[in-house]
Design a protein around this motif. Structure first.
Motif, mmCIF file in Angstrom:
data_model
loop_
_atom_site.group_PDB
_atom_site.id
_atom_site.type_symbol
_atom_site.label_atom_id
_atom_site.label_comp_id
_atom_site.label_asym_id
_atom_site.label_seq_id
_atom_site.Cartn_x
_atom_site.Cartn_y
_atom_site.Cartn_z
ATOM 1 N N LEU A 9 -3.662 -2.036 10.748
ATOM 2 C CA LEU A 9 -3.910 -1.417 9.364
ATOM 3 C C LEU A 9 -3.903 0.104 9.283
ATOM 4 O O LEU A 9 -3.484 0.460 8.182
ATOM 5 C CB LEU A 9 -5.399 -1.790 9.089
ATOM 6 C CG LEU A 9 -5.992 -1.344 7.938
ATOM 7 C CD1 LEU A 9 -5.571 -1.989 6.594
ATOM 8 C CD2 LEU A 9 -7.481 -1.925 7.556
ATOM 9 N N MET A 10 -3.873 0.737 10.433
ATOM 10 C CA MET A 10 -3.873 2.346 10.180
ATOM 11 C C MET A 10 -2.378 2.595 9.853
ATOM 12 O O MET A 10 -2.291 3.501 9.248
ATOM 13 C CB MET A 10 -4.151 2.817 11.703
ATOM 14 C CG MET A 10 -4.753 4.168 11.698
ATOM 15 S SD MET A 10 -6.151 4.508 10.677
ATOM 16 C CE MET A 10 -5.659 6.066 10.408
ATOM 17 N N GLU A 11 -1.706 1.780 10.555
ATOM 18 C CA GLU A 11 -0.273 2.036 10.442
ATOM 19 C C GLU A 11 0.100 1.653 8.739
ATOM 20 O O GLU A 11 0.846 2.699 8.179
ATOM 21 C CB GLU A 11 0.826 0.747 10.722
ATOM 22 C CG GLU A 11 1.206 1.137 12.466
ATOM 23 C CD GLU A 11 2.082 2.540 12.446
ATOM 24 O OE1 GLU A 11 3.243 2.297 11.967
ATOM 25 O OE2 GLU A 11 1.743 3.383 13.311
ATOM 26 N N VAL A 12 -0.349 0.855 8.040
ATOM 27 C CA VAL A 12 -0.247 0.655 6.836
ATOM 28 C C VAL A 12 -0.834 1.773 5.922
ATOM 29 O O VAL A 12 -0.184 2.308 5.028
ATOM 30 C CB VAL A 12 -1.019 -0.802 6.480
ATOM 31 C CG1 VAL A 12 -1.140 -1.010 4.839
ATOM 32 C CG2 VAL A 12 0.023 -1.675 6.817
ATOM 33 N N LEU A 13 -2.150 2.104 6.381
ATOM 34 C CA LEU A 13 -3.029 3.104 5.738
ATOM 35 C C LEU A 13 -2.149 4.600 5.649
ATOM 36 O O LEU A 13 -2.118 5.225 4.721
ATOM 37 C CB LEU A 13 -4.200 3.395 6.188
ATOM 38 C CG LEU A 13 -5.212 2.175 6.024
ATOM 39 C CD1 LEU A 13 -6.606 2.322 6.441
ATOM 40 C CD2 LEU A 13 -5.140 1.792 4.376
ATOM 41 N N VAL A 14 -1.269 5.011 6.828
ATOM 42 C CA VAL A 14 -0.903 6.048 7.064
ATOM 43 C C VAL A 14 0.791 5.995 6.524
ATOM 44 O O VAL A 14 1.089 6.874 5.927
ATOM 45 C CB VAL A 14 -0.684 6.504 8.422
ATOM 46 C CG1 VAL A 14 0.251 7.732 8.638
ATOM 47 C CG2 VAL A 14 -2.008 6.723 8.856
ATOM 48 N N TYR A 64 0.914 -1.181 -0.277
ATOM 49 C CA TYR A 64 -0.169 -0.030 0.225
ATOM 50 C C TYR A 64 0.747 1.259 0.012
ATOM 51 O O TYR A 64 1.858 1.324 0.775
ATOM 52 C CB TYR A 64 -0.922 0.042 1.432
ATOM 53 C CG TYR A 64 -2.086 1.047 1.023
ATOM 54 C CD1 TYR A 64 -2.991 0.913 0.141
ATOM 55 C CD2 TYR A 64 -1.910 2.355 1.786
ATOM 56 C CE1 TYR A 64 -4.049 1.785 0.051
ATOM 57 C CE2 TYR A 64 -2.993 3.206 1.711
ATOM 58 C CZ TYR A 64 -3.941 2.945 0.780
ATOM 59 O OH TYR A 64 -5.030 3.963 0.742
ATOM 60 N N ALA A 65 0.548 2.169 -1.051
ATOM 61 C CA ALA A 65 1.507 3.509 -1.078
ATOM 62 C C ALA A 65 0.649 4.694 -1.157
ATOM 63 O O ALA A 65 0.029 5.014 -1.996
ATOM 64 C CB ALA A 65 2.164 3.255 -2.418
ATOM 65 N N SER A 119 -13.109 4.823 9.251
ATOM 66 C CA SER A 119 -13.683 3.597 10.337
ATOM 67 C C SER A 119 -12.545 3.170 10.715
ATOM 68 O O SER A 119 -12.618 2.517 12.186
ATOM 69 C CB SER A 119 -14.654 2.679 9.494
ATOM 70 O OG SER A 119 -13.878 2.307 8.313
ATOM 71 N N THR A 120 -11.469 2.766 10.023
ATOM 72 C CA THR A 120 -10.107 2.173 10.761
ATOM 73 C C THR A 120 -9.699 3.212 11.791
ATOM 74 O O THR A 120 -9.255 2.744 12.925
ATOM 75 C CB THR A 120 -9.112 2.008 9.608
ATOM 76 O OG1 THR A 120 -9.632 1.045 8.577
ATOM 77 C CG2 THR A 120 -7.828 0.980 10.024
ATOM 78 N N LYS A 121 -9.548 4.371 11.555
ATOM 79 C CA LYS A 121 -9.256 5.221 12.707
ATOM 80 C C LYS A 121 -10.056 5.126 13.750
ATOM 81 O O LYS A 121 -9.342 5.141 14.948
ATOM 82 C CB LYS A 121 -9.049 6.785 11.929
ATOM 83 C CG LYS A 121 -8.290 7.557 12.731
ATOM 84 C CD LYS A 121 -8.376 9.005 11.839
ATOM 85 C CE LYS A 121 -7.834 10.122 12.911
ATOM 86 N NZ LYS A 121 -7.870 11.416 12.051
ATOM 87 N N HIS A 122 -11.359 5.155 13.648
ATOM 88 C CA HIS A 122 -12.230 5.055 14.677
ATOM 89 C C HIS A 122 -11.993 3.982 15.597
ATOM 90 O O HIS A 122 -11.755 3.821 16.765
ATOM 91 C CB HIS A 122 -13.685 4.996 14.329
ATOM 92 C CG HIS A 122 -14.712 5.242 15.076
ATOM 93 N ND1 HIS A 122 -14.903 6.407 16.074
ATOM 94 C CD2 HIS A 122 -15.752 4.305 15.468
ATOM 95 C CE1 HIS A 122 -15.812 6.233 16.569
ATOM 96 N NE2 HIS A 122 -16.229 4.878 16.586
#
Ligand code: FMN
Length: 165
Positions: free
Chosen positions: A139-144, A105-106, A124-127
């Motif tokens: 997942l948040m680590e990956v998304l950020v 994921y980039a 929703s992941t952040k929440h």
């Protein structure tokens, strides 16, 4: 060799990375779906496409244009979470082999509609992460920050299939 060429459709580069690795390992030419040097209609190809909302991008067009011998779907889900048989059925692959490859994921390279589609998932992941859900936290680590899971090892089943006479 079971295909004469490798055709790929990549948005942020991970699928392209796998296609290049396969090309280096087999000597088959690899090119993007929409490139002028794409194989002639009807050529037997191995198709690689990235996953968006459970759909293999570019596959529909590829099936109508080439003799798609097998497909690789590239996503960010853990392989343990992917139901490959179900994905093959929903992708109308018939008895063609389907391989799942974990890409990455980039966040900086996700643009346009894909970025819009990611917004509710991000929120929703952040929440959930803020409430202490460890899976959402990871997942948040990956998304950020993004991640690259591309590895040569994941290609072994594809290479074994390709090299069968
Ligand atoms: C809008 C959007 C939806 C996605 N949907 C899925 C999905 O359903 N399953 C999955 O495993 N990965 C999904 N992903 C992750 C991408 O498939 C992953 O980042 C992939 O490595 C991208 O490949 P590319 O770099 O070749 O474009 C999604 C990404 C975006 C931006």
């Amino acid at each position: 060799m079971r295909a004469d060429a490798i055709v790929h459709h990549s948005s942020t580069g991970f699928t392209r990375q796998y296609a290049k690795m396969l090309s280096q390992a087999t000597g088959l030419p690899a090119c993007p779906l929409d490139a002028p040097e794409a194989p002639l209609r009807g050529t037997p190809v191995l198709f690689l496409g990235w996953l968006r909302a459970g759909t293999i991008q570019g596959l529909k067009g590829a099936l109508g244009r080439w003799q798609v011998a097998a497909v690789c779907a590239v996503g960010m889900a853990s392989p343990a979470e992917v139901d490959v048989s179900r994905l093959a059925r929903s992708s109308h692959l018939g008895d063609r082999p389907l391989f799942y490859l974990r890409g990455g994921y980039a966040p900086d390279r996700v643009k346009g509609l894909s970025k819009i589609m990611m917004t509710p998932i991000f929120l929703s992941t952040k929440h959930a992460a803020a409430k202490g859900d460890p899976k959402a936290g990871a997942l948040m680590e990956v998304l950020v920050h993004g991640v690259n899971w591309v590895s040569r090892e994941q290609l072994q089943p594809v290479l074994d299939w390709l090299e069968q006479p």
